[in-house]
Design a protein around this motif. Structure first.
Motif, PDB file in Angstrom:
ATOM      1  N   PHE A 187       0.820  -1.208   0.000  1.00 39.21           N
ATOM      2  CA  PHE A 187       0.000   0.000   0.000  1.00 39.21           C
ATOM      3  C   PHE A 187       0.857   1.263   0.000  1.00 39.21           C
ATOM      4  CE2 PHE A 187      -3.189  -3.069   1.495  1.00 39.21           C
ATOM      5  CZ  PHE A 187      -4.225  -2.753   0.607  1.00 39.21           C
ATOM      6  N   CYS A 188       2.035   1.191   0.616  1.00 38.87           N
ATOM      7  CA  CYS A 188       2.957   2.339   0.569  1.00 38.87           C
ATOM      8  C   CYS A 188       3.393   2.633  -0.863  1.00 38.87           C
ATOM      9  CB  CYS A 188       4.179   2.062   1.436  1.00 38.87           C
ATOM     10  SG  CYS A 188       3.891   2.120   3.224  1.00 38.87           S
ATOM     11  N   VAL A 196       6.280  -1.731 -10.444  1.00 35.67           N
ATOM     12  CA  VAL A 196       7.186  -2.875 -10.327  1.00 35.67           C
ATOM     13  C   VAL A 196       7.297  -3.336  -8.885  1.00 35.67           C
ATOM     14  CG1 VAL A 196       9.550  -3.680 -10.647  1.00 35.67           C
ATOM     15  CG2 VAL A 196       8.480  -2.245 -12.397  1.00 35.67           C
ATOM     16  N   TYR A 197       7.391  -2.409  -7.946  1.00 35.85           N
ATOM     17  CA  TYR A 197       7.500  -2.785  -6.538  1.00 35.85           C
ATOM     18  C   TYR A 197       6.228  -3.470  -6.067  1.00 35.85           C
ATOM     19  CZ  TYR A 197      11.434   0.382  -6.839  1.00 35.85           C
ATOM     20  OH  TYR A 197      12.601   0.983  -7.213  1.00 35.85           O
ATOM     21  N   PHE A 247      11.873   2.635   0.462  1.00 35.46           N
ATOM     22  CA  PHE A 247      10.776   3.537   0.784  1.00 35.46           C
ATOM     23  C   PHE A 247      11.222   4.671   1.698  1.00 35.46           C
ATOM     24  CE2 PHE A 247       6.766   4.786   2.888  1.00 35.46           C
ATOM     25  CZ  PHE A 247       6.020   5.052   1.744  1.00 35.46           C
ATOM     26  N   SER A 248      12.255   4.425   2.519  1.00 31.57           N
ATOM     27  CA  SER A 248      12.727   5.444   3.459  1.00 31.57           C
ATOM     28  C   SER A 248      13.623   6.479   2.798  1.00 31.57           C
ATOM     29  CB  SER A 248      13.490   4.791   4.613  1.00 31.57           C
ATOM     30  OG  SER A 248      12.663   3.908   5.339  1.00 31.57           O
ATOM     31  N   MET A 249      14.258   6.120   1.675  1.00 32.97           N
ATOM     32  CA  MET A 249      15.195   7.050   1.042  1.00 32.97           C
ATOM     33  C   MET A 249      14.450   8.223   0.414  1.00 32.97           C
ATOM     34  SD  MET A 249      18.009   6.333  -1.961  1.00 32.97           S
ATOM     35  CE  MET A 249      19.169   7.628  -2.430  1.00 32.97           C
ATOM     36  N   ALA A 265       7.771   2.584   7.338  1.00 27.14           N
ATOM     37  CA  ALA A 265       8.618   1.437   7.001  1.00 27.14           C
ATOM     38  C   ALA A 265       9.090   0.710   8.253  1.00 27.14           C
ATOM     39  CB  ALA A 265       9.812   1.903   6.173  1.00 27.14           C
ATOM     40  N   VAL A 266       9.524   1.448   9.255  1.00 25.67           N
ATOM     41  CA  VAL A 266      10.020   0.836  10.497  1.00 25.67           C
ATOM     42  C   VAL A 266       8.884   0.163  11.257  1.00 25.67           C
ATOM     43  CG1 VAL A 266      11.023   1.333  12.762  1.00 25.67           C
ATOM     44  CG2 VAL A 266      11.980   2.402  10.710  1.00 25.67           C
TER      45      VAL A 266
END
Length: 370
Positions: A187-188, A196-197, A247-249, A265-266
């Motif tokens: 969903f993120c 693709v992800y 996702f965090s970058m 993400a965490v």
């Protein structure tokens, strides 16, 4: 968005079908070659169980992903998939981790050998310019320089791989926690429209569903129960770690800046990560080597309260879902730093309550192996 969901659903069901086809064949192979996970003092199961279920993860995911993307390219003209340096590095690292897990399941490898391969595989992502470069205000930190972000990324990837491996201690636990995390990441990335992800995540989630069917409800007497082994848990850990970093970058060329990126993400991996940190602290306080195996992970403790494996599994699943709902609910009202502090306090309280129940049952709260 509709097209993305349809393609992702195709990948999910194709992968699930592959899992239901491959896994019985793997169980038959294990029986033929006598490849079983033998019970010992640290393990919960009482029967010899095939341990190569994780072999099915990578082939099922890749096959489903490739077919789904091919269908998209054929039916929705104009769609294209770009192969960049990150994709190549991720693929090479994934193959390395899958291979080392497979060899360990078949013949056994020393912890130092596995650790070195994990570090090399984890280092490939920063070398392709993918690393943690922003804390989004956590502890008052925003932008993170490369000389901090690169080693931090390697540490995070290796840590998550081992966290998913170590929490794989009762039926369905590592697989279910991975499925929850994958659903969250889906969903993120769906929110960002990154096809693709989403397809890759759906492809992995499908085979996990098939695996969980045999892992949780399979009958060991009929050779229809299987464990994922290191080939599965390390592969899941590597993929989940890579998704967390991706996702965090903060990369405006891929996704717009979103202040909740790292927290989301965490949060999706909070239970296995917090549990490993807690175990390390407990071993240190008891003056035990932090790498020495014991029976003090969260599932071991819940079993000592008198719970069955399935009851412990449901409890941990509810705990993981609780943190997800809590953090999403709190995000718009308080700073990320305080949310993480609340999580730590609540996880600590949960463990104190579990310890109280264990002591009430007349059992030791710390259990080490001879």
């Amino acid at each position: 968005m509709t097209t993305l969901l349809l393609i992702s659903l195709l990948a999910f069901f194709l992968s699930m079908i592959c899992g239901f086809v491959f896994i019985p064949q793997i169980m038959n192979f294990c029986k033929k070659k006598n490849l079983y996970d033998i019970p010992n003092a640290r393990k919960i199961h009482k029967n010899a169980i095939p341990r190569l279920g994780g072999i099915s993860f990578l082939p099922s995911m890749l096959l489903a992903t490739l077919i789904a993307l091919a269908v998209m390219a054929y039916n929705f003209r104009g769609g294209k998939v770009e192969i960049n340096a990150w994709a190549v590095s991720f693929a090479i690292g994934l193959l390395m981790i899958y291979a080392v897990g497979l060899v360990d399941d078949l013949k056994g490898l020393s912890p130092s050998t596995k650790f070195v391969v994990q570090i090399i595989a984890a280092s490939l992502l920063p070398l392709s310019t993918l690393y943690i470069n922003n804390f989004y205000g956590f502890c008052g930190i925003n932008s993170v320089p490369a000389y901090v972000g690169i080693p931090l990324t390697v540490f995070i990837l290796v840590f998550i791989m081992n966290a998913m491996n170590l929490i794989d201690g009762i039926d369905g636990l590592s697989g279910t926690l991975s499925f929850i995390a994958l659903a969250g990441f889906f969903f993120c990335f769906l929110r960002e429209g990154l096809l693709v992800y989403c397809v890759l995540i759906a492809g992995l989630a499908g085979v996990i569903v098939a695996f969980l069917y045999f892992n949780i409800w399979g009958d060991p007497e009929k050779n229809r129960k299987i464990f994922m082994g290191d080939s599965g848990s390390l592969t899941l850990g590597y993929i989940l770690g890579a998704l967390l970093v991706k996702f965090s970058m903060n990369n405006p060329h891929v996704m717009p800046y979103r202040k909740d990126s790292m927290l989301l993400a965490v949060t999706l991996l909070m239970v296995p990560v917090f549990d490993v940190v807690r175990v390390i602290i407990v071993r240190t306080l008891h003056h035990k080597p932090i790498f020495k195996a014991d029976k003090n992970h969260i599932h071991h403790k819940l079993l000592r309260t008198g719970m069955t494996q399935h009851q412990a599994l449901v409890t941990i699943i509810l705990l993981a879902l609780f943190f997800i709902v809590l953090n999403i609910s709190l995000y718009n009202y308080i700073y990320t730093t305080f949310i993480i502090l609340i999580d730590i306090v609540l996880f600590t309280v949960f463990n104190y309550v579990v310890d109280y129940i264990i002591r009430k049952n007349g059992r030791e709260t710390y259990s080490e192996l001879d």
